[in-house]
Design a protein around this motif. Structure first.
Motif, PDB file in Angstrom:
ATOM      1  N   VAL A 121      35.618 -60.330  -1.044  1.00 32.74           N
ATOM      2  CA  VAL A 121      36.005 -61.755  -2.257  1.00 32.74           C
ATOM      3  C   VAL A 121      35.867 -61.194  -3.295  1.00 32.74           C
ATOM      4  N   LEU A 122      37.102 -62.206  -4.007  1.00 33.65           N
ATOM      5  CA  LEU A 122      37.017 -62.126  -5.704  1.00 33.65           C
ATOM      6  C   LEU A 122      36.647 -62.673  -6.974  1.00 33.65           C
ATOM      7  N   LEU A 123      35.534 -61.432  -7.452  1.00 33.35           N
ATOM      8  CA  LEU A 123      34.860 -61.349  -8.387  1.00 33.35           C
ATOM      9  C   LEU A 123      35.108 -62.508  -9.621  1.00 33.35           C
TER      10      LEU A 123
ATOM     11  N   GLY B 274      35.611 -57.377  -4.684  1.00 29.73           N
ATOM     12  CA  GLY B 274      34.222 -56.612  -4.071  1.00 29.73           C
ATOM     13  C   GLY B 274      33.433 -57.606  -3.070  1.00 29.73           C
ATOM     14  N   THR B 275      32.104 -57.354  -3.179  1.00 29.11           N
ATOM     15  CA  THR B 275      31.035 -57.720  -2.284  1.00 29.11           C
ATOM     16  C   THR B 275      29.234 -59.284  -3.343  1.00 29.11           C
TER      17      THR B 275
ATOM     18  N   GLY C 202      35.156 -68.398   2.022  1.00 28.17           N
ATOM     19  CA  GLY C 202      34.625 -66.985   1.102  1.00 28.17           C
ATOM     20  C   GLY C 202      33.689 -67.391   0.267  1.00 28.17           C
ATOM     21  N   THR C 203      33.276 -66.139  -0.550  1.00 32.70           N
ATOM     22  CA  THR C 203      32.223 -66.942  -1.866  1.00 32.70           C
ATOM     23  C   THR C 203      32.534 -65.805  -2.965  1.00 32.70           C
ATOM     24  N   GLY C 204      31.959 -66.043  -3.925  1.00 31.85           N
ATOM     25  CA  GLY C 204      32.112 -65.546  -5.307  1.00 31.85           C
ATOM     26  C   GLY C 204      33.129 -65.952  -5.389  1.00 31.85           C
ATOM     27  N   HIS C 205      34.151 -66.031  -6.012  1.00 30.97           N
ATOM     28  CA  HIS C 205      35.752 -66.887  -6.286  1.00 30.97           C
ATOM     29  C   HIS C 205      36.714 -67.180  -5.470  1.00 30.97           C
ATOM     30  N   GLY C 206      36.173 -66.962  -3.871  1.00 27.41           N
ATOM     31  CA  GLY C 206      37.114 -66.962  -3.000  1.00 27.41           C
ATOM     32  C   GLY C 206      37.523 -65.972  -2.540  1.00 27.41           C
TER      33      GLY C 206
END
Ligand SMILES: C[S@@+](CC[C@H](N)C(=O)[O-])C[C@H]1O[C@@H](n2cnc3c(N)ncnc32)[C@H](O)[C@@H]1O
Length: 439
Positions: free
Chosen positions: A255-257, A263-264, A383-387
């Motif tokens: 996923v995007l950080l 990353g995770t 997704g989580t984080g920024h997608g």
């Protein structure tokens, strides 16, 4: 029953009322049509129409022409229930036809006011219309075809006009399922045979086959219709057999950080609870959680063990029911492999995103037919984080549009987005109540 029709083209109605069942209904006196030519109310050398007021083009029938035609008909035949036609009116559906059939039977005089050109002066509609009907979300040249469609749909529901009322009650759009496939003789035509069960003489088997086929056709071709009914438990079960299996995965990897790298992210226990409960509601077969990090996997295992095997199992069986569908995975590819193992085919993978995704095929929340035609299980990817990172998006077949409201705030929690997406794709949103005989 007196039916007045006001039209600029009365000649259109002569064959209409002379033919088939309506012809017979006119002959037997069940209905008496009065076709009023709107031009009859126009003095010689005067125009029937006038330009639309304000910028823009177009002509409209003058209000006085319509008003005097309506008044004249009511003087002759008594006060009427007056139906106007407009693309902006109430859309004709089978339940609306049912409602109108009741209205027709309660009024000795019904009037259909058709128009052409730019439509009807808003003041005439305001002064006279009891109802305004649309044939659909499109624009025709005039209201005559809508008037005829309304008459065909309504009059067939009035006892005595069609031979058998039972055949009318059993047709498509009278209930949650459309009609089953029907056949006549010969039993084989162009190499295609009538399904054997229909020739078996076994009425129970024929009934089950018909119900199943009706459910299949409805799921495949009319899912919006099906889910606009308050379905009984039995109907849900029958329909469900024709909906492919759906799965969901929540990515804590790839996923995007914040800095744009891939990353995770950390797992969130609330997401596990809430998405599994939403998933259970909409029959998502498994909700996969993907994290390659051992400490994160341990958190998930502890939570799952509590609800599936530990105290939680005794404490709340509903929560067990939902959480027991959660599966922990180390990588996205493992999810696809597990689905293929369970279903016998790879999933059709649909990405969800808060942003527009340029590369992927875009589908909408009305594209179930298109997706289900692949005859594969369906996997929603959250997704989580920024997608979702590009390496996951590259494995998706299509993307759904971002969930949005009439604001520019675009920061839903993933558990809320998942609930909304499941509901938009698979949810029932009743508009019609089920009939007693459909339970
Ligand atoms: C060209 S249309 C006028 C369209 C109107 N200016 C609008 O955009 O809503 C002329 C007339 O045709 C009839 N008509 C056209 N499309 C229709 C539809 N979908 N349902 C019912 N009547 C329709 C109506 O009587 C309407 O007043």
């Amino acid at each position: 029953m007196n039916i007045s029709i006001l039209s600029l083209f009365p000649e259109l109605y002569q064959p209409f009322f002379a033919t088939s069942l309506l012809g017979r209904a006119c002959q037997s006196g069940k209905i008496t049509p009065y076709i009023k030519n709107l031009f009859d109310g126009v003095e010689p050398k005067k125009r029937i129409d006038a330009p639309v007021v304000g910028p823009g083009r177009g002509m409209m029938i003058k209000p006085d022409v319509l008003a005097s035609a309506i008044d004249g008909q009511q003087e002759c035949l008594g006060s009427a229930y007056k139906i106007f036609f407009s693309p902006q009116g109430r859309k004709l559906t089978q339940p609306v036809f049912r409602e109108l059939a009741d209205i027709f039977q309660k009024h000795e005089h019904v009037m259909l006011v058709t128009s052409r050109y730019e439509g009807i002066d808003a003041r005439v509609e305001q002064a006279y219309a009891d109802d305004t009907i649309s044939l659909g979300d499109f624009v025709l040249l005039g209201g005559d075809i809508p008037a005829m469609a309304l008459l065909e749909g309504v009059l067939r529901l009035i006892p005595g006009i069609v031979g058998s009322q039972e055949s009318v009650d059993r047709e498509s759009f009278e209930g949650s399922f459309v009609d089953y496939p029907q056949y006549t003789l010969p039993t084989e035509w162009r190499g295609m045979k009538i399904p054997e069960v229909l020739l078996s003489g076994n009425h129970g088997a024929i009934d089950s086959w018909r119900t199943d086929q009706a459910a299949r056709k409805t799921v495949e071709g009319h899912f919006e219709w099906l889910r606009s009914w308050a379905l009984s438990k039995n109907q849900k079960e029958i329909a469900k057999k024709h909906i492919p299996s759906h799965y969901a995965v929540l990515m804590h990897d790839q996923v995007l950080l914040k800095d744009g790298s891939s990353g995770t992210t950390s797992v969130t226990t609330m997401d596990i609870h809430d998405i599994s409960r939403s998933g259970r509601t909409y029959d998502i077969k498994n909700y996969f959680l993907v994290t390659p990090l051992v400490d994160q996997q341990n958190i998930v295992k502890t939570l799952l063990d509590f609800w599936v095997k530990g105290e939680g199992f005794e404490y709340n069986r509903h929560r067990y029911d939902a959480v027991s569908r959660v599966r922990l995975m180390g990588a996205f590819d493992d999810v696809c492999r597990e689905i293929a193992r369970q279903e016998g085919s790879e999933p059709y993978v649909i990405a969800t995103s808060a942003k527009e995704q340029g590369e992927l095929e875009k589908i909408t929340f009305f594209d179930q037919k298109k997706v289900w035609a692949h005859k594969r299980p369906v996997l929603f990817v959250f997704g989580t984080g920024h997608g979702l990172a590009p390496e996951v998006l590259a494995k998706c077949h299509a993307v759904l549009p971002p969930v949005e409201g009439f604001t520019d705030f675009n920061h839903l929690s993933v558990r809320t987005a998942a609930g909304i997406i499941f509901d938009r794709w698979l949810g029932i949103n009743p508009r019609y109540a089920f009939r007693q005989d459909e339970k």
